[in-house]
Motif scaffolding. Structure first.
Motif, PDB file in Angstrom:
ATOM      1  N   THR A 153      -1.191  32.806  -2.081  1.00 20.64           N
ATOM      2  CA  THR A 153      -1.630  32.059  -3.261  1.00 20.64           C
ATOM      3  C   THR A 153      -2.227  30.725  -2.864  1.00 20.64           C
ATOM      4  O   THR A 153      -3.306  30.338  -3.339  1.00 20.64           O
ATOM      5  CB  THR A 153      -0.446  31.845  -4.234  1.00 20.64           C
ATOM      6  N   PHE A 154      -1.535  29.983  -1.982  1.00 27.51           N
ATOM      7  CA  PHE A 154      -2.031  28.678  -1.537  1.00 27.51           C
ATOM      8  C   PHE A 154      -3.386  28.810  -0.848  1.00 27.51           C
ATOM      9  O   PHE A 154      -4.312  28.025  -1.096  1.00 27.51           O
ATOM     10  CB  PHE A 154      -1.048  28.022  -0.565  1.00 27.51           C
ATOM     11  N   ALA A 155      -3.493  29.802   0.040  1.00 29.06           N
ATOM     12  CA  ALA A 155      -4.720  29.963   0.820  1.00 29.06           C
ATOM     13  C   ALA A 155      -5.909  30.295  -0.072  1.00 29.06           C
ATOM     14  O   ALA A 155      -6.983  29.682   0.042  1.00 29.06           O
ATOM     15  CB  ALA A 155      -4.520  31.052   1.872  1.00 29.06           C
ATOM     16  N   VAL A 156      -5.717  31.259  -0.965  1.00 27.04           N
ATOM     17  CA  VAL A 156      -6.824  31.683  -1.826  1.00 27.04           C
ATOM     18  C   VAL A 156      -7.214  30.569  -2.795  1.00 27.04           C
ATOM     19  O   VAL A 156      -8.406  30.298  -3.003  1.00 27.04           O
ATOM     20  CB  VAL A 156      -6.450  32.971  -2.600  1.00 27.04           C
ATOM     21  N   LEU A 157      -6.219  29.894  -3.366  1.00 30.01           N
ATOM     22  CA  LEU A 157      -6.515  28.797  -4.286  1.00 30.01           C
ATOM     23  C   LEU A 157      -7.206  27.649  -3.556  1.00 30.01           C
ATOM     24  O   LEU A 157      -8.115  27.012  -4.112  1.00 30.01           O
ATOM     25  CB  LEU A 157      -5.229  28.306  -4.948  1.00 30.01           C
ATOM     26  N   GLY A 158      -6.807  27.394  -2.322  1.00 30.28           N
ATOM     27  CA  GLY A 158      -7.450  26.341  -1.538  1.00 30.28           C
ATOM     28  C   GLY A 158      -8.927  26.617  -1.317  1.00 30.28           C
ATOM     29  O   GLY A 158      -9.772  25.723  -1.459  1.00 30.28           O
ATOM     30  N   VAL A 159      -9.257  27.864  -0.981  1.00 33.72           N
ATOM     31  CA  VAL A 159     -10.675  28.226  -0.787  1.00 33.72           C
ATOM     32  C   VAL A 159     -11.419  28.146  -2.116  1.00 33.72           C
ATOM     33  O   VAL A 159     -12.574  27.707  -2.168  1.00 33.72           O
ATOM     34  CB  VAL A 159     -10.788  29.632  -0.174  1.00 33.72           C
ATOM     35  N   ALA A 160     -10.776  28.575  -3.193  1.00 27.17           N
ATOM     36  CA  ALA A 160     -11.406  28.505  -4.521  1.00 27.17           C
ATOM     37  C   ALA A 160     -11.725  27.055  -4.882  1.00 27.17           C
ATOM     38  O   ALA A 160     -12.816  26.761  -5.398  1.00 27.17           O
ATOM     39  CB  ALA A 160     -10.479  29.115  -5.575  1.00 27.17           C
ATOM     40  N   LEU A 161     -10.798  26.133  -4.618  1.00 29.59           N
ATOM     41  CA  LEU A 161     -11.033  24.720  -4.909  1.00 29.59           C
ATOM     42  C   LEU A 161     -12.154  24.162  -4.037  1.00 29.59           C
ATOM     43  O   LEU A 161     -12.942  23.306  -4.488  1.00 29.59           O
ATOM     44  CB  LEU A 161      -9.749  23.924  -4.706  1.00 29.59           C
ATOM     45  N   ALA A 162     -12.250  24.628  -2.798  1.00 31.52           N
ATOM     46  CA  ALA A 162     -13.329  24.178  -1.913  1.00 31.52           C
ATOM     47  C   ALA A 162     -14.692  24.614  -2.459  1.00 31.52           C
ATOM     48  O   ALA A 162     -15.652  23.832  -2.500  1.00 31.52           O
ATOM     49  CB  ALA A 162     -13.111  24.726  -0.505  1.00 31.52           C
ATOM     50  N   TRP A 163     -14.781  25.877  -2.894  1.00 29.32           N
ATOM     51  CA  TRP A 163     -16.022  26.357  -3.485  1.00 29.32           C
ATOM     52  C   TRP A 163     -16.327  25.611  -4.782  1.00 29.32           C
ATOM     53  O   TRP A 163     -17.483  25.316  -5.093  1.00 29.32           O
ATOM     54  CB  TRP A 163     -15.950  27.861  -3.758  1.00 29.32           C
ATOM     55  N   TYR A 164     -15.303  25.318  -5.541  1.00 28.01           N
ATOM     56  CA  TYR A 164     -15.442  24.550  -6.783  1.00 28.01           C
ATOM     57  C   TYR A 164     -16.144  23.223  -6.473  1.00 28.01           C
ATOM     58  O   TYR A 164     -17.102  22.825  -7.162  1.00 28.01           O
ATOM     59  CB  TYR A 164     -14.043  24.309  -7.365  1.00 28.01           C
ATOM     60  N   ALA A 165     -15.671  22.526  -5.437  1.00 28.03           N
ATOM     61  CA  ALA A 165     -16.262  21.240  -5.054  1.00 28.03           C
ATOM     62  C   ALA A 165     -17.711  21.403  -4.614  1.00 28.03           C
ATOM     63  O   ALA A 165     -18.589  20.609  -4.989  1.00 28.03           O
ATOM     64  CB  ALA A 165     -15.428  20.594  -3.943  1.00 28.03           C
ATOM     65  N   VAL A 166     -17.990  22.433  -3.823  1.00 27.82           N
ATOM     66  CA  VAL A 166     -19.357  22.687  -3.364  1.00 27.82           C
ATOM     67  C   VAL A 166     -20.287  22.943  -4.547  1.00 27.82           C
ATOM     68  O   VAL A 166     -21.414  22.418  -4.611  1.00 27.82           O
ATOM     69  CB  VAL A 166     -19.379  23.886  -2.386  1.00 27.82           C
ATOM     70  N   LEU A 167     -19.826  23.722  -5.504  1.00 24.40           N
ATOM     71  CA  LEU A 167     -20.648  24.061  -6.663  1.00 24.40           C
ATOM     72  C   LEU A 167     -20.909  22.836  -7.540  1.00 24.40           C
ATOM     73  O   LEU A 167     -22.006  22.690  -8.098  1.00 24.40           O
ATOM     74  CB  LEU A 167     -19.973  25.174  -7.468  1.00 24.40           C
ATOM     75  N   VAL A 168     -19.917  21.962  -7.655  1.00 26.91           N
ATOM     76  CA  VAL A 168     -20.124  20.719  -8.410  1.00 26.91           C
ATOM     77  C   VAL A 168     -21.207  19.877  -7.740  1.00 26.91           C
ATOM     78  O   VAL A 168     -22.104  19.339  -8.403  1.00 26.91           O
ATOM     79  CB  VAL A 168     -18.811  19.920  -8.525  1.00 26.91           C
ATOM     80  N   VAL A 169     -21.143  19.752  -6.423  1.00 29.18           N
ATOM     81  CA  VAL A 169     -22.145  18.981  -5.682  1.00 29.18           C
ATOM     82  C   VAL A 169     -23.533  19.586  -5.884  1.00 29.18           C
ATOM     83  O   VAL A 169     -24.521  18.857  -6.111  1.00 29.18           O
ATOM     84  CB  VAL A 169     -21.788  18.924  -4.185  1.00 29.18           C
ATOM     85  N   CYS A 170     -23.628  20.914  -5.833  1.00 27.57           N
ATOM     86  CA  CYS A 170     -24.922  21.582  -6.030  1.00 27.57           C
ATOM     87  C   CYS A 170     -25.475  21.330  -7.429  1.00 27.57           C
ATOM     88  O   CYS A 170     -26.681  21.147  -7.612  1.00 27.57           O
ATOM     89  CB  CYS A 170     -24.779  23.079  -5.784  1.00 27.57           C
ATOM     90  N   GLU A 171     -24.594  21.295  -8.424  1.00 28.35           N
ATOM     91  CA  GLU A 171     -25.029  21.019  -9.801  1.00 28.35           C
ATOM     92  C   GLU A 171     -25.548  19.585  -9.921  1.00 28.35           C
ATOM     93  O   GLU A 171     -26.501  19.323 -10.667  1.00 28.35           O
ATOM     94  CB  GLU A 171     -23.877  21.241 -10.781  1.00 28.35           C
ATOM     95  N   VAL A 172     -24.929  18.655  -9.209  1.00 29.52           N
ATOM     96  CA  VAL A 172     -25.369  17.261  -9.249  1.00 29.52           C
ATOM     97  C   VAL A 172     -26.707  17.102  -8.544  1.00 29.52           C
ATOM     98  O   VAL A 172     -27.614  16.395  -9.031  1.00 29.52           O
ATOM     99  CB  VAL A 172     -24.306  16.342  -8.609  1.00 29.52           C
ATOM    100  N   LEU A 173     -26.864  17.757  -7.402  1.00 32.33           N
ATOM    101  CA  LEU A 173     -28.097  17.632  -6.624  1.00 32.33           C
ATOM    102  C   LEU A 173     -29.267  18.353  -7.286  1.00 32.33           C
ATOM    103  O   LEU A 173     -30.413  17.890  -7.207  1.00 32.33           O
ATOM    104  CB  LEU A 173     -27.881  18.190  -5.211  1.00 32.33           C
ATOM    105  N   VAL A 174     -28.979  19.491  -7.930  1.00 30.54           N
ATOM    106  CA  VAL A 174     -30.034  20.276  -8.587  1.00 30.54           C
ATOM    107  C   VAL A 174     -29.597  20.548 -10.024  1.00 30.54           C
ATOM    108  O   VAL A 174     -29.069  21.620 -10.339  1.00 30.54           O
ATOM    109  CB  VAL A 174     -30.302  21.604  -7.845  1.00 30.54           C
TER     110      VAL A 174
END
Length: 287
Positions: A199-220
């Motif tokens: 659970t920790f591992a999968v949620l950690g990766v999900a949160l990492a992708w969440y952050a990446v997607l937020v950055v992409c939305e800000v940049l584009v």
């Protein structure tokens, strides 16, 4: 899917009046989904639509509705959505997998979302009824869902991160629901420790992708309304629900607090996308 998971997240956060209201809306939308799906089955010229990834929203939507019903205190009633969701999953998943090719859009991750939605509902009922015989099948499907995620990831068109119209967020949402599924199975299992780490591992990766997607939305920035933006709302709500559930199951209050913080961007996105949908519907009726 989006409305249902925001309802569940609000319930987990204790905002009961809003959770109940959105659950009613979810049930009404599910009836519309049933009518649409039956129309596809009846119209032979549209049978190809039963093989596109988006059709798996019928499985995920049914699973999310079932979870909302179960968590509202009607676990026995939620057995019906579980049977329907599993039957749809068995019928639709092979058809969709056969059509997946290279350079997949974000919607392709619905193969994982649909699978894990069945897991979440089955594990929830295993704990609430109780019906512990559902725990092992749920765990097996959990592993299958993660395997499907890796399969789609290997074919995903990463240009969608800055070109996608909303469904690219399912890249994160499919992991968030996998973390939720792992937390639910953890709660239903007798020996939860290995699943806690998962659970920790999968949620950690999900949160990492969440952050990446937020950055992409800000940049584009992509401010225009698109129906696929509902596929953005779903991961936002799902990540919040996953964090709150994992925090409760694994006795980590800070994780529950994080989930409550992430809930409000999901609610805001639901309101904005909902307003866009209403505005588009009004414009279409006038034209």
């Amino acid at each position: 899917m989006a409305t249902g998971i925001v309802s569940i997240a609000l319930r987990l956060a204790g905002v009961m009046w809003a959770a109940r209201g959105l659950l009613v809306i979810t049930a009404a939308l599910w009836v519309v989904l049933v009518v649409t799906f039956c129309g596809l089955l009846a119209d032979g010229s549209r049978r190809d639509e039963l093989s596109v990834p988006a059709i798996l929203t019928s499985v995920a939507g049914t699973g999310v509705l079932g979870n909302g019903i179960a968590l509202s205190g009607h676990a026995v009633t939620a057995v019906v959505p579980l049977v329907i969701a599993f039957g749809l999953w068995m019928f639709l998943l092979p058809r969709v997998l056969r059509r997946l090719k290279r350079r997949l859009p974000g919607a392709a991750y619905l193969v994982t979302v649909a699978t894990q939605s069945v897991v979440v509902l089955a594990a929830t009922l295993a704990d609430l009824l109780p019906a512990h015989l559902l725990t092992w099948p749920a765990g097996t499907l959990l592993a299958l869902g993660l395997g499907l995620y890796v399969f789609v990831l290997s074919r995903f068109d990463f240009r969608q991160l800055y070109r996608g119209s909303g469904d690219h967020w399912v890249l994160a949402g499919s992991l968030s629901i996998s973390a939720l599924a792992s937390a639910r199975v953890t709660n239903a299992a007798g020996d939860p420790r290995p699943l806690e780490w998962l659970t920790f591992a999968v949620l950690g990766v999900a949160l990492a992708w969440y952050a990446v997607l937020v950055v992409c939305e800000v940049l584009v920035p992509r401010p225009r309304y698109d129906p696929r933006r509902w596929s953005t709302v779903f991961p936002l709500g799902m990540t919040a629900a996953s964090a709150m559930t994992a925090g409760a199951v694994c006795s980590l209050p800070w994780l529950g607090t994080l989930g409550k913080v992430l809930l409000w961007p999901a609610v805001a996105a639901w309101l904005v996308v909902g307003a866009g949908a209403i505005r588009q519907a009004v414009a279409a009726s006038r034209s």
